[in-house]
Design an enzyme around this catalytic site. Structure first.
Site, PDB file in Angstrom:
ATOM      1  CG  HIS A 422      21.259   3.809  21.389  1.00 56.45           C
ATOM      2  ND1 HIS A 422      20.634   4.898  21.963  1.00 56.45           N
ATOM      3  CD2 HIS A 422      22.529   3.803  21.877  1.00 56.45           C
ATOM      4  CE1 HIS A 422      21.497   5.520  22.753  1.00 56.45           C
ATOM      5  NE2 HIS A 422      22.649   4.892  22.714  1.00 56.45           N
ATOM      6  CB  CYS A 753      -7.849 -22.821  39.594  1.00 51.72           C
ATOM      7  SG  CYS A 753      -7.068 -24.143  38.663  1.00 51.72           S
TER       8      CYS A 753
END
Length: 802
Positions: A422, A753
């Site tokens: 919840h 990279c």
């Protein structure tokens, strides 16, 4: 059933999704699944629903419209408090008497259900289904009540009346006010459904979307022992499983990309005697340590989730249960998911913590934001009036009674609960960061303590002492230009991979295996491969705990590594994901559990026993074999054929041949089943002999930091030499150009990279003109690099046309 009776109750198999006004969203959905999806094998327990007409006849027979209207008018005018108003209306409803026709119809329907089940006084679940509940724009979970293990005609009538009364809980009144619903135009239907004996097995919640990132290609399953209310209420820390949807229909594949075993300290079961219908009891140590569902059951539920989502045409939030007597799985609820499925691409934010205090608590991160604030510990809903607006709410767990105070919090931290609890669901709906399942936040944190709640570091959330300094930046990728050069991502942390799925990246140019090993596996692979000979007793105990449940300790490494990498592979499937085999230095390997016994002490680990040299060496060869097994499982069993592998720090052509030979021995043969193998270009020898390397590998990835360091002979970490470290030095650029020419001559690809293309537009221009195939950058640099490359390509094209 007579026409007169059908005005009061309707069997599920006579209902469909168009009956929301008649029986509410929850019951209409159950009827839709019974009618439309049973043919596809989706099992829903039988039952019936009372109609909205039944509710209104009950209200009118007891002359309650004016009672309700007057009480709500007093509330709106400020003449009464919320708690007082809700209590008065509920009391009036609970005192109401059933009209004879209504009670007769409900009892008749219950008797029919008992006959269908084949059991007198059958145990049923009695669930509320408001006509304004479970709609795409109004779907707060649990606004009305559910009652489990209800037996007998009188008990069913009483539970139905209590469901009617729950339409006016404080939280339900507040919710309708917030949503703008007219209280006297919302009716309540009650679903009466055969109980699944999950008290003797398990139950849980399932989403057909990732609840934190909105990644729409996974099914998320939470599971716990006993009845599912403990999962919904957040009273238990459940198991968590994730399944990759695009591959789950392919024969022979088991694309379960996450299996996290929760603590599951308690379970809800049937009560006996006068204790009430249910009770909560501790679980056994075996239950706590065991997975609730088998792989076959996980896949079974995930396929049902896919069918239900496809039928409804939107992401779904479902509850499931397993019957301990028959062993069958069932879907007991299904409703549209209402938060992530409505987030747009422009909603992406990136958060960076600059400075932070010590870590006080950790748990599951809900949302992706960072908030600093003061703690307010509230252990019981009866004390919510003590909450300080704008504070960080710290509690054990929440249920719907907590919603009014949750709306006033800056962030939420709970001791218990999973991603489908919840607290998690409501936090998402409210847009609040939350950390659930910390285990001990209410014990560690105290009122008025300054803390920072960080949900921006992946699946795990952190509570830091003090007010951290952090930066929040929006990322807008909606209007990015197209580029010939592929722009890919550098990723290492599987926990954050799904966060970036909305970026229009061309794949992952560098997935760092060593991060997954150090954070998800934590054990040196040789300490697993040679566990029996391990001398370090502390390491042996730690490894025994981590590998509990694995008959073969090496299997722990393969399982954890393959699943960790699978999350990165899934985020961008079917685009290529280049996984670099482990590239720890010896001092870093030694820090893994059990690693010290297997690593030499080196003066300069940067140039020592690292990369390719380890893979065929007797000191590490068995460890590398486990890495290869993990890649094979990732590709062959989980199904991620989009994964390519890359070899780091390969010093010579002869070394390349040795490594490729060892990989083939371990089932990773270049070209077989489409496997491509790349090599890092980070040593001058890689560039000088690029033609020879290109004949052995499918592509290169230039590691510009190491290549610059080794070409110029500059320690990149030296402050005194910082001015000499330059990726744009002519010598480095010569290396890059030479690799590109040699590789392209034989059809091999070349990527790079690093962040240099975003930091230096002129470097992006150089790479584009040199013909680089791809540039791989960190996610927060993606937009800037994409724009820089597009500009460079436009400038290059303009020069060609002059």
């Amino acid at each position: 059933m007579s026409a007169n009776t059908s005005a009061w109750t309707v069997p599920f198999d006579e209902l469909g999704r168009d009956d929301v006004a008649r029986v509410g969203g929850k019951n209409a959905s159950l009827g839709e699944m019974v009618r439309r999806l049973a043919r596809d094998g989706v099992r829903v327990p039988p039952g019936y629903a009372t109609t909205a007409e039944t509710y209104w006849r009950f209200i009118d027979a007891n002359r309650l419209r004016s009672v309700i209207g007057d009480a709500l008018a007093d509330l709106a005018a400020g003449r009464a408090q919320l708690a007082e108003t809700g209590r008065a209306i509920r009391t009036a409803i609970l005192r109401g008497a059933w009209p004879d026709e209504a009670s007769g119809a409900i009892i008749a329907a219950y008797r029919n259900l008992c006959r269908r089940i084949g059991r007198d006084n059958a145990d049923v679940a009695v669930r509320s289904s408001a006509t304004a509940e479970d709609l795409p724009d109004a779907s707060f979970a649990g606004q009305q009540e559910t009652y489990l293990n209800i037996r007998g005609e009188d008990a069913v009538l009483d539970a139905c009346r209590r469901c009617f009364a729950s339409l006016f809980t404080d939280r339900a009144i507040s919710y309708r006010q917030a949503k703008g619903f007219d209280h006297l135009k919302v009716a309540l239907s009650v679903g009466v459904q055969q109980m699944v004996r999950s008290d003797r097995a398990c139950a849980g919640v399932m989403f057909s979307i990732d609840t934190e990132t909105g990644f729409d290609k996974v099914v998320l399953i939470n599971a716990a022992w006993g009845l599912g209310e403990t999962v919904v209420q957040g009273a238990v820390d459940p198991d968590e499983y994730q399944v990759f949807k695009p591959l789950m229909g392919q024969s022979g594949l088991t694309p379960i990309i996450e299996k996290r075993i929760g603590a599951k300290a308690q379970k809800m079961i049937y009560a006996v005697g006068g204790e009430g219908p249910t009770r909560t009891v501790p679980t056994s140590r075996l239950e706590q340590a065991s997975a609730v569902l088998s792989d076959e059951e996980i896949m079974h539920l995930a396929r049902w989730a896919g069918l239900i989502e496809a039928h409804y045409g939107c992401p779904m939030d479902m509850e499931w249960a397993k019957d301990g007597e028959s062993g069958d799985l069932f879907i007991v609820q299904a409703r549209p998911e209402t938060v992530q499925s409505r987030r747009g691409a422009g909603a992406l934010m990136t958060y960076t913590i600059m400075t932070k205090g010590p870590t006080l608590a950790t748990g599951l991160a809900i949302g992706d934001a960072i908030v600093a604030g003061r703690v307010c510990v509230i252990r019981d809903a009866r004390d919510i009036n003590q909450f300080v607006d704008g504070a960080v709410l710290v509690t054990t767990s929440t249920d719907p009674d907590w919603v009014p105070v949750m709306k006033r919090a800056a962030a939420i931290v709970t001791d218990h609960g999973g991603r489908t609890s919840h607290a998690a669901i409501v936090s998402r709906e409210l847009g609040l960061p939350a950390i659930v399942g910390t285990g001990e936040a209410t014990r560690i944190l105290h009122d008025e303590q300054d803390v920072t709640v960080s949900c921006a570091e992946g699946d795990q959330g952190f509570v830091y002492a003090g007010s951290a300094v952090f930066e929040a930046k929006p990322i807008n990728s909606s209007d990015l230009p197209a580029t010939r050069t592929q722009i890919m991502l550098n990723l290492a942390n599987p926990a954050t991979a799904f966060r970036w799925w909305r970026l229009p990246a061309d794949g992952v140019g560098l997935a760092r295996m060593e991060f997954v090993i150090s954070n998800h596996v934590k054990v040196h692979p040789m300490a697993l491969a040679r566990y029996e000979g391990l001398r370090d007793e502390t390491a042996r105990r730690l490894i025994a705990d981590l590998t509990a449940g694995h008959a073969d300790r090496s299997e722990y490494f393969v399982d954890r590594l393959s699943r960790g990498l699978s999350r990165i592979a899934a985020a961008f499937h079917p685009k290529p994901v280049i996984v670099r085999m482990s590239d720890f230095k010896t001092n870093e390997y030694a820090n893994l559990i059990g690693g010290a016994e297997f690593e030499p002490k080196e003066e300069n680990p940067m140039l020592g026993f690292r990369g390719a040299s380890r893979y065929y060496a007797p000191r590490y060869r068995d460890g590398f074999a486990l890495e290869c097994r993990a890649i094979r499982r990732l590709r062959e069993n989980l199904g991620f054929r989009n994964v390519l592998v890359m070899i780091p720090f390969c010093r010579s052509v002869a070394e390349a041949d040795k490594v490729l030979g060892v990989m083939a021995e371990n089932g990773l043969q270049r070209g077989k089943d489409g496997l491509q193998i790349y090599v890092m270009c980070e040593i001058p020898s890689n560039a000088i002999l690029a033609k020879d390397f290109a004949e052995r590998f499918d592509g290169f990835s230039i590691g510009s930091n190491d290549l610059t360091q080794l070409t110029l002979g500059v320690d990149r970490d030296s402050e005194d030499l910082a001015g000499l470290f330059d990726e744009q030095d002519d010598a480095v650029k010569w290396m890059i150009e030479h690799v590109l020419i040699a590789a392209h001559a034989v059809g091999a690809k070349v990527g790079i990279c690093g962040e240099a293309p975003s930091n230096h537009p002129e470097f992006a221009q150089f790479l584009v003109e040199a013909g680089i195939d791809s540039i791989s950058v960190s996610p927060d640099s993606f937009v800037a690099v994409k724009r820089a490359v597009a500009s460079a390509e436009s400038a290059s094209l303009a020069r060609l046309h002059r």
